[in-house]
Scaffold this active site. Structure first.
Site, PDB file in Angstrom:
ATOM      1  N   GLU A 286      22.110  -4.426 -13.080  1.00  0.00           N
ATOM      2  CA  GLU A 286      22.929  -5.567 -13.500  1.00  0.00           C
ATOM      3  C   GLU A 286      22.664  -6.029 -14.927  1.00  0.00           C
ATOM      4  O   GLU A 286      23.473  -6.763 -15.504  1.00  0.00           O
ATOM      5  CB  GLU A 286      22.732  -6.743 -12.527  1.00  0.00           C
ATOM      6  CG  GLU A 286      21.383  -7.435 -12.605  1.00  0.00           C
ATOM      7  CD  GLU A 286      20.296  -6.780 -11.763  1.00  0.00           C
ATOM      8  OE1 GLU A 286      19.273  -7.435 -11.503  1.00  0.00           O
ATOM      9  OE2 GLU A 286      20.474  -5.600 -11.376  1.00  0.00           O
TER      10      GLU A 286
ATOM     11  N   CYS B  95      15.533  -3.559  -6.774  1.00  0.00           N
ATOM     12  CA  CYS B  95      14.142  -3.939  -7.056  1.00  0.00           C
ATOM     13  C   CYS B  95      13.424  -4.340  -5.760  1.00  0.00           C
ATOM     14  O   CYS B  95      13.193  -3.497  -4.903  1.00  0.00           O
ATOM     15  CB  CYS B  95      14.094  -5.041  -8.111  1.00  0.00           C
ATOM     16  SG  CYS B  95      12.463  -5.233  -8.876  1.00  0.00           S
ATOM     17  N   TYR B  96      13.074  -5.622  -5.574  1.00  0.00           N
ATOM     18  CA  TYR B  96      12.459  -6.052  -4.320  1.00  0.00           C
ATOM     19  C   TYR B  96      13.361  -5.686  -3.147  1.00  0.00           C
ATOM     20  O   TYR B  96      12.889  -5.289  -2.074  1.00  0.00           O
ATOM     21  CB  TYR B  96      12.216  -7.564  -4.350  1.00  0.00           C
ATOM     22  CG  TYR B  96      11.673  -8.126  -3.044  1.00  0.00           C
ATOM     23  CD1 TYR B  96      10.307  -8.164  -2.803  1.00  0.00           C
ATOM     24  CD2 TYR B  96      12.529  -8.607  -2.064  1.00  0.00           C
ATOM     25  CE1 TYR B  96       9.812  -8.665  -1.607  1.00  0.00           C
ATOM     26  CE2 TYR B  96      12.050  -9.107  -0.867  1.00  0.00           C
ATOM     27  CZ  TYR B  96      10.682  -9.141  -0.641  1.00  0.00           C
ATOM     28  OH  TYR B  96      10.197  -9.633   0.540  1.00  0.00           O
TER      29      TYR B  96
ATOM     30  N   GLY C  57      13.164 -10.009  -6.198  1.00  0.00           N
ATOM     31  CA  GLY C  57      12.349 -11.152  -5.799  1.00  0.00           C
ATOM     32  C   GLY C  57      10.956 -11.022  -6.383  1.00  0.00           C
ATOM     33  O   GLY C  57      10.546  -9.932  -6.789  1.00  0.00           O
TER      34      GLY C  57
ATOM     35  N   LYS D  84      27.980 -17.678 -19.160  1.00  0.00           N
ATOM     36  CA  LYS D  84      28.622 -18.148 -20.375  1.00  0.00           C
ATOM     37  C   LYS D  84      29.949 -17.447 -20.655  1.00  0.00           C
ATOM     38  O   LYS D  84      30.946 -18.103 -20.986  1.00  0.00           O
ATOM     39  CB  LYS D  84      27.675 -17.956 -21.567  1.00  0.00           C
ATOM     40  CG  LYS D  84      28.224 -18.458 -22.900  1.00  0.00           C
ATOM     41  CD  LYS D  84      28.306 -19.972 -22.958  1.00  0.00           C
ATOM     42  CE  LYS D  84      26.918 -20.569 -23.039  1.00  0.00           C
ATOM     43  NZ  LYS D  84      26.969 -22.050 -23.223  1.00  0.00           N
TER      44      LYS D  84
ATOM     45  N   ASP E 133      30.298 -25.380 -22.580  1.00  0.00           N
ATOM     46  CA  ASP E 133      30.208 -25.663 -21.150  1.00  0.00           C
ATOM     47  C   ASP E 133      30.793 -27.026 -20.795  1.00  0.00           C
ATOM     48  O   ASP E 133      31.626 -27.146 -19.902  1.00  0.00           O
ATOM     49  CB  ASP E 133      28.748 -25.586 -20.691  1.00  0.00           C
ATOM     50  CG  ASP E 133      28.094 -24.275 -21.059  1.00  0.00           C
ATOM     51  OD1 ASP E 133      28.819 -23.262 -21.150  1.00  0.00           O
ATOM     52  OD2 ASP E 133      26.873 -24.249 -21.272  1.00  0.00           O
TER      53      ASP E 133
ATOM     54  N   HIS F 221      17.036  -2.400 -12.424  1.00  0.00           N
ATOM     55  CA  HIS F 221      18.050  -3.455 -12.420  1.00  0.00           C
ATOM     56  C   HIS F 221      19.335  -2.956 -13.085  1.00  0.00           C
ATOM     57  O   HIS F 221      19.471  -2.996 -14.309  1.00  0.00           O
ATOM     58  CB  HIS F 221      17.538  -4.688 -13.160  1.00  0.00           C
ATOM     59  CG  HIS F 221      16.474  -5.434 -12.414  1.00  0.00           C
ATOM     60  ND1 HIS F 221      16.770  -6.398 -11.472  1.00  0.00           N
ATOM     61  CD2 HIS F 221      15.124  -5.349 -12.459  1.00  0.00           C
ATOM     62  CE1 HIS F 221      15.646  -6.877 -10.969  1.00  0.00           C
ATOM     63  NE2 HIS F 221      14.629  -6.251 -11.546  1.00  0.00           N
TER      64      HIS F 221
END
Length: 508
Positions: free
Chosen positions: A170, A81-82, A54, A366, A226, A168
């Site tokens: 991810e 993180c946050y 955040g 994606k 998309d 992070h």
């Protein structure tokens, strides 16, 4: 079905966390921190909870917080993180402003042994993005990772299955980040990994068969990955009630309008209407140079064009769009910060004449969209086609948009893409940008003063972060030579070697 809750505190990578969970075969749901209670979390039977990052400081009274009773629910939790700072704060640890030791980007990290860091080397690289840090861990916790500047890069209370990482895991920049998440899912949460993308398709088709029954749907079809996947998915659900509108706004790549019409109108047999609106869009963009203004103008004209077409073909109840999640988070919807508006998200006008908007792919990234496309039997040459922004070449021309500039960029872009294809170079997205910089050159014995074209190629798997592609000098030389020789008015070619972050993939 087993599932993980991603508790959203407003960071930029929240959906990416859920995507990483899903690619491990575990279903993930995202809930805003202020839209679900501890009792609801317990009742839902989540196998684990992930606190996201955040943009705030946990000691700021206005920042997002949560009921600290969640730490006593016997549900494994991973704070990122946050989220890591929030866990420490709720458990009685101390959070401080880093000031001179804040960290951004790739950082060397040192791990200690734990369930979370199992089978990971003692030293590697992680991706940091923080100003505050955990100064002292709460009672019952221990430090399981640190960096040269951050004394608590990760911590845990293994008895309560509480884990937190300041970095992070991810993002692709973190080495062994996927392994850390796998350890949390399978070693700590004891997930089995039984969720597959087929379930998304089945669920979406069933949902839209029911909710769109008897309604006529207008789809914004660009011919990109998309909107193409969106078209086939909705066609599977509602068939002839779907009408695809292809707006040729004059901002497409070379020969793209004809390609889209041929592919979808003839090959797929979809109900396709092509609207040639080049003059309409160019007149609205005349004199406009500011990127956000360009995007919002294009967004409004898209909607107005759809409305006009809807009036011609009868009552249309629903507008469908191929929005994916990177569009949403970069447009700053919810609590995350705005990076740029997308024509089909933040660029929507306040009032439209459709009863509702549906975006079947809005929670997918994606590569997940491509997987759905393959499972829907869309040809690979379309599924793996180059990403192309909704505003088209408008965000690849710096400054005002004119017909001459569009023609110059189309030719330069076509040459670059052709040379990369011939050389079979590895890049996930590549294109040319027409800058607003002029440069002195020499051709023959004459002085020239032409425009500068920038070439851009990136490597990524999620388009949330990206590395600039290390193309061979031979390919760059060939592309540069052809562009300066074959495209009138171009006197210089440069190559963009900026990654994301700090840059975005597009220039505007």
């Amino acid at each position: 079905m087993e599932k993980i809750l991603v508790l959203d505190f407003g960071g930029q990578y929240n959906q990416l966390i859920a995507r990483r969970v899903r690619e491990n075969g575990v279903y993930a749901e995202i809930k805003p921190y202020n839209k679900i209670s501890v009792s609801q979390i317990e009742a839902e039977g989540y196998k684990g909870v992930i606190f996201t990052g955040g943009p705030n400081s946990v000691y700021d009274e206005s920042s997002p917080h949560f009921d600290k009773e969640i730490l006593n629910c016997s549900i494994p939790i991973l704070g990122i993180c946050y989220g890591a700072q929030l866990m420490a704060y709720m458990a009685g640890g101390e959070i401080a402003s880093a000031n001179d030791i804040s960290e951004y980007g790739k950082t060397k990290i040192y791990y200690e042994k734990s369930k979370l860091t199992s089978n990971i080397p003692g030293t590697s690289i992680c991706f940091m993005s923080h100003t505050d840090y955990i100064k002292s861990v709460p009672h019952g916790f221990k430090v399981i990772a640190k960096t040269d500047n951050c004394p608590t890069a990760a911590m845990c209370n293994e008895e309560k299955s509480l884990y937190a990482v300041q970095f992070h895991p991810e993002v692709t920049h973190t080495e062994y980040g996927k392994e850390i998440l796998k350890n949390f899912l399978f070693e700590i949460c004891r997930c089995s990994g039984d969720w597959k993308m087929d379930e998304f398709i089945e669920k979406a088709v069933a949902e839209y068969k029911q909710t769109l029954k008897g309604k006529r749907v207008l789809l914004a079809l660009s011919g990109g990955v998309d909107s193409s996947v969106c078209a086939v998915l909705l066609n599977k659900a509602i068939g002839e009630n779907l009408t695809c509108i292809f707006v040729d706004h004059g901002l497409l790549r070379k020969d793209e309008g004809d390609f889209v019409e041929k592919t979808f109108g003839k090959q797929f047999g979809l109900n396709l209407i092509r609207v040639n609106a080049q003059e309409r869009f160019l007149s609205k963009l005349k004199g406009v140079t500011e990127p956000e203004q360009k995007r919002k103008i294009i967004g409004e004209e898209f909607i107005r064009t759809f409305e006009d077409e809807a009036k011609k073909i009868g009552k249309i109840d629903v507008l469908a769009q191929g929005t994916i999640y990177p569009d949403i988070i970069e447009s700053g919807l919810g609590d995350s910060a705005t990076i740029k508006s997308h024509h089909n998200v933040g660029g929507l006008p306040d009032v439209i004449s459709f009863e509702q908007i549906v975006e079947p792919l809005r929670y997918l990234f994606k590569d997940e969209v491509r997987i759905v496309g393959e499972k829907l039997n869309i040809p690979k040459e379309l599924v793996w086609r180059q990403p192309f922004p909704g505003p088209g070449l408008a965000v690849r021309i710096i400054g005002e948009i004119t017909k001459d500039k569009l023609e110059t960029l189309r030719e330069a872009d076509s040459i670059f893409r052709e040379e990369l294809k011939k050389a079979d170079e590895s890049a996930n997205q590549y294109f040319a940008v027409l800058t607003d910089t002029r440069s002195v050159g020499v051709m023959g014995d004459a002085r020239t003063y032409g425009v500068t074209v920038a070439l851009r190629a990136v490597t990524t798997d999620d388009f949330m972060t990206a590395q600039w592609s290390r193309l061979s000098f031979e390919v760059l030389e060939k592309a540069s030579s052809r562009i300066t020789n074959e495209v009138s008015g171009v006197s210089r070619v440069v190559y963009d070697i900026t990654s994301k972050p700090p840059a975005t993939v597009e220039w505007e």
